[in-house]
Design a protein around this motif. Sequence first.
Motif, PDB file in Angstrom:
ATOM      1  N   GLY A  67       0.789  -1.257  -0.076  1.00 16.90           N
ATOM      2  CA  GLY A  67      -0.070   0.088  -0.035  1.00 16.90           C
ATOM      3  C   GLY A  67       0.938   1.217   0.060  1.00 16.90           C
ATOM      4  N   ARG A  68       1.995   1.128   0.437  1.00 16.56           N
ATOM      5  CA  ARG A  68       2.840   2.272   0.566  1.00 16.56           C
ATOM      6  C   ARG A  68       3.045   3.151  -0.680  1.00 16.56           C
ATOM      7  NH1 ARG A  68       6.123   0.743   6.033  1.00 16.56           N
ATOM      8  NH2 ARG A  68       4.758   1.973   7.352  1.00 16.56           N
ATOM      9  N   GLY A  69       3.017   2.556  -1.813  1.00 18.03           N
ATOM     10  CA  GLY A  69       3.350   2.987  -3.199  1.00 18.03           C
ATOM     11  C   GLY A  69       2.059   3.437  -3.920  1.00 18.03           C
ATOM     12  N   MET A  70       1.092   3.642  -3.203  1.00 22.72           N
ATOM     13  CA  MET A  70      -0.400   3.598  -3.858  1.00 22.72           C
ATOM     14  C   MET A  70      -1.005   5.165  -3.412  1.00 22.72           C
ATOM     15  SD  MET A  70      -0.804   0.976  -5.432  1.00 22.72           S
ATOM     16  CE  MET A  70       0.669  -0.474  -5.258  1.00 22.72           C
ATOM     17  N   ASN A  71      -1.747   5.741  -4.522  1.00 22.08           N
ATOM     18  CA  ASN A  71      -2.466   6.792  -3.923  1.00 22.08           C
ATOM     19  C   ASN A  71      -3.749   6.681  -3.333  1.00 22.08           C
ATOM     20  OD1 ASN A  71      -0.878   7.393  -6.486  1.00 22.08           O
ATOM     21  ND2 ASN A  71      -1.174   9.479  -5.803  1.00 22.08           N
ATOM     22  N   VAL A  72      -4.445   5.432  -4.081  1.00 18.04           N
ATOM     23  CA  VAL A  72      -5.625   5.250  -3.177  1.00 18.04           C
ATOM     24  C   VAL A  72      -5.515   3.339  -3.115  1.00 18.04           C
ATOM     25  CG1 VAL A  72      -8.055   4.622  -3.787  1.00 18.04           C
ATOM     26  CG2 VAL A  72      -6.958   6.899  -4.296  1.00 18.04           C
ATOM     27  N   VAL A  73      -5.980   2.964  -2.003  1.00 18.88           N
ATOM     28  CA  VAL A  73      -6.146   1.501  -2.059  1.00 18.88           C
ATOM     29  C   VAL A  73      -7.399   1.080  -1.808  1.00 18.88           C
ATOM     30  CG1 VAL A  73      -5.609  -0.469  -0.436  1.00 18.88           C
ATOM     31  CG2 VAL A  73      -3.804   1.133  -0.990  1.00 18.88           C
ATOM     32  N   THR A  74      -8.160   0.115  -2.491  1.00 23.43           N
ATOM     33  CA  THR A  74      -9.461  -0.414  -2.453  1.00 23.43           C
ATOM     34  C   THR A  74      -9.383  -1.942  -2.194  1.00 23.43           C
ATOM     35  OG1 THR A  74     -11.795  -0.105  -3.016  1.00 23.43           O
ATOM     36  CG2 THR A  74     -10.266  -0.400  -4.704  1.00 23.43           C
ATOM     37  N   ILE A  75     -10.750  -2.550  -2.217  1.00 23.39           N
ATOM     38  CA  ILE A  75     -10.751  -3.957  -1.782  1.00 23.39           C
ATOM     39  C   ILE A  75     -11.687  -4.532  -3.041  1.00 23.39           C
ATOM     40  CG2 ILE A  75     -10.097  -3.875   0.391  1.00 23.39           C
ATOM     41  CD1 ILE A  75     -13.166  -4.322   1.116  1.00 23.39           C
ATOM     42  N   GLU A  76     -11.457  -5.759  -3.034  1.00 24.02           N
ATOM     43  CA  GLU A  76     -12.427  -6.587  -3.883  1.00 24.02           C
ATOM     44  C   GLU A  76     -12.836  -7.733  -2.966  1.00 24.02           C
ATOM     45  OE1 GLU A  76     -11.772  -9.586  -6.640  1.00 24.02           O
ATOM     46  OE2 GLU A  76     -10.610 -10.211  -4.880  1.00 24.02           O
ATOM     47  N   ILE A  77     -12.207  -7.996  -1.759  1.00 20.19           N
ATOM     48  CA  ILE A  77     -12.559  -8.913  -0.689  1.00 20.19           C
ATOM     49  C   ILE A  77     -12.322  -8.313   0.681  1.00 20.19           C
ATOM     50  CG2 ILE A  77     -10.047  -9.725  -0.764  1.00 20.19           C
ATOM     51  CD1 ILE A  77     -11.181 -12.633  -0.533  1.00 20.19           C
ATOM     52  N   GLU A  78     -13.288  -8.854   1.595  1.00 19.26           N
ATOM     53  CA  GLU A  78     -13.033  -8.011   3.001  1.00 19.26           C
ATOM     54  C   GLU A  78     -11.991  -8.602   3.950  1.00 19.26           C
ATOM     55  OE1 GLU A  78     -16.380  -8.669   1.120  1.00 19.26           O
ATOM     56  OE2 GLU A  78     -17.367  -9.225   3.213  1.00 19.26           O
ATOM     57  N   ASP A  79     -11.580  -9.675   3.559  1.00 23.53           N
ATOM     58  CA  ASP A  79     -10.746 -10.593   4.498  1.00 23.53           C
ATOM     59  C   ASP A  79      -9.454  -9.909   4.256  1.00 23.53           C
ATOM     60  OD1 ASP A  79     -10.266 -12.295   6.277  1.00 23.53           O
ATOM     61  OD2 ASP A  79     -10.001 -14.272   4.895  1.00 23.53           O
ATOM     62  N   VAL A  80      -9.232  -9.136   4.563  1.00 21.53           N
ATOM     63  CA  VAL A  80      -7.737  -8.069   4.441  1.00 21.53           C
ATOM     64  C   VAL A  80      -7.273  -7.738   5.830  1.00 21.53           C
ATOM     65  CG1 VAL A  80      -8.374  -7.507   2.103  1.00 21.53           C
ATOM     66  CG2 VAL A  80      -8.915  -5.917   3.931  1.00 21.53           C
ATOM     67  N   SER A  81      -6.079  -7.416   5.809  1.00 24.17           N
ATOM     68  CA  SER A  81      -5.403  -6.882   7.171  1.00 24.17           C
ATOM     69  C   SER A  81      -5.813  -5.467   7.570  1.00 24.17           C
ATOM     70  CB  SER A  81      -3.952  -6.964   6.947  1.00 24.17           C
ATOM     71  OG  SER A  81      -3.112  -6.165   8.320  1.00 24.17           O
ATOM     72  N   VAL A  82      -6.880  -5.189   8.364  1.00 26.61           N
ATOM     73  CA  VAL A  82      -7.388  -4.017   8.589  1.00 26.61           C
ATOM     74  C   VAL A  82      -6.359  -3.037   9.356  1.00 26.61           C
ATOM     75  CG1 VAL A  82      -9.035  -3.129  10.233  1.00 26.61           C
ATOM     76  CG2 VAL A  82      -9.915  -4.579   8.689  1.00 26.61           C
ATOM     77  N   GLU A  83      -5.513  -3.790  10.125  1.00 26.17           N
ATOM     78  CA  GLU A  83      -4.531  -3.198  10.852  1.00 26.17           C
ATOM     79  C   GLU A  83      -3.400  -2.330   9.996  1.00 26.17           C
ATOM     80  OE1 GLU A  83      -4.681  -2.670  13.879  1.00 26.17           O
ATOM     81  OE2 GLU A  83      -6.751  -3.949  14.038  1.00 26.17           O
ATOM     82  N   ALA A  84      -3.127  -2.942   8.871  1.00 22.89           N
ATOM     83  CA  ALA A  84      -2.174  -2.456   7.833  1.00 22.89           C
ATOM     84  C   ALA A  84      -3.017  -1.243   7.062  1.00 22.89           C
ATOM     85  CB  ALA A  84      -1.803  -3.406   6.928  1.00 22.89           C
TER      86      ALA A  84
END
Length: 380
Positions: A67-84
């Motif tokens: 994510g550090r290289g992105m302007n916007v991060v989005t998802i197509e699945i919910e099971d992701v690291s919320v902490e990060a």
Amino acid sequence: MENFSGKEFKLGILGGGQLGRMMIREAIKFNISTSVLDPNPAAPCAEIASEFVVGDFRDYESVLKFGRGMNVVTIEIEDVSVEALKVLQSEGVKVFPDPKVIELIQDKGTQKQFYRLHGIPTSEFQLVEDFQEDTWPLPFVQKMRRGGYDGRGVQVLRSASDFSKKLPGPSLLERLVDIEKEISVIVARNESGETVAYPTVELDFHPVANLVEFLICPADISKDLEQEAEDLAMRLAQELNLVGILAVEMFIDKSGNILVNEIAPRTHNSGHQSIEGNLTSQFEQQLRAVCGMPLGSTAIVQPSVMLNLLGDANSEGEAVYEGLEETLRIPGVYPHLYGKKDTKAFRKMGHVTVLNPDLKQALGYARQIKSTLKVVGRQD
Ligand code: ADP
């Protein structure tokens, strides 16, 4: 409006499945550069993303680095690291939907508590660590609080003998709703609060796989119910302060009450018909919403029926599509193959949408496709 086009702007997508793949098709139209994170090097997005990173979207370090290289991060699945995602957000990366919304939705228990708190109608429920035969009157539904999907992690208990099917772990017990129809409304909302809803669709379930078999747009319901469903979905998006897409699955019970079943803060199977059937597809709409563009019209182009292409129940192996030629002879037919190499029982391998000015005719064609188009596994 941010300049989102070209190589300077990077949109990160967590998850490389079919939902990501359909979003990337739209991103190409806008010349948006996409980066995808998924552990499977052969995921449906792998071939078409501008950049594909092999890594686990559930892993804190992998998501942070990605994510550090992105302007916007989005998802197509919910099971992701919320902490990060929370850390990325604090570092200035735009994360849509907000990590707090993803966290709320990851747990079916906190989802239900949210409905209760905000006066959103939903079936009666109880959260339990474990339960016995006398905890809740039969029949009822047990749902695993976390990790269930596509009907896995949902169990209907009708009689004492069903207790042997009890799922392990903390769960949500729900009253069994006497369902007349299952419907869904997809809502999109952008950062400035602009909110639009798609016309209500009706879901027809496969009785064994518990997966959507036919999706019918528009739903055959009264204007009043349609308005109520839309108002509920819009209200949920606003209460969540959502940016992106919110899919709201609802039941209409035999007495005509609408009950919210579950929500997903991303594009959804119940919106696939929008690719051809509505003026703006849910995938383009997600891009518009998360990249700060004005939202598009959700108006229906033509009535449509969508059919999920599930892997044949009795075979697995390299996917072979039988009956595609016959399907392609049907007027107004749009097949989508997800590019998954192997099929297995009830795996979502693709979908087909049929558009027709006459909804009954579209449904007739969809039934015809269901009996001719098969995804079977080739065993070597
Ligand atoms: P998943 O997240 O796996 O899709 P859902 O919570 O949407 O799980 O449940 C899957 C299906 O099970 C629903 O679409 C519906 O057909 C049935 N179902 C779920 N909850 C209930 C309920 N309380 N009463 C009756 N049927 C239910």
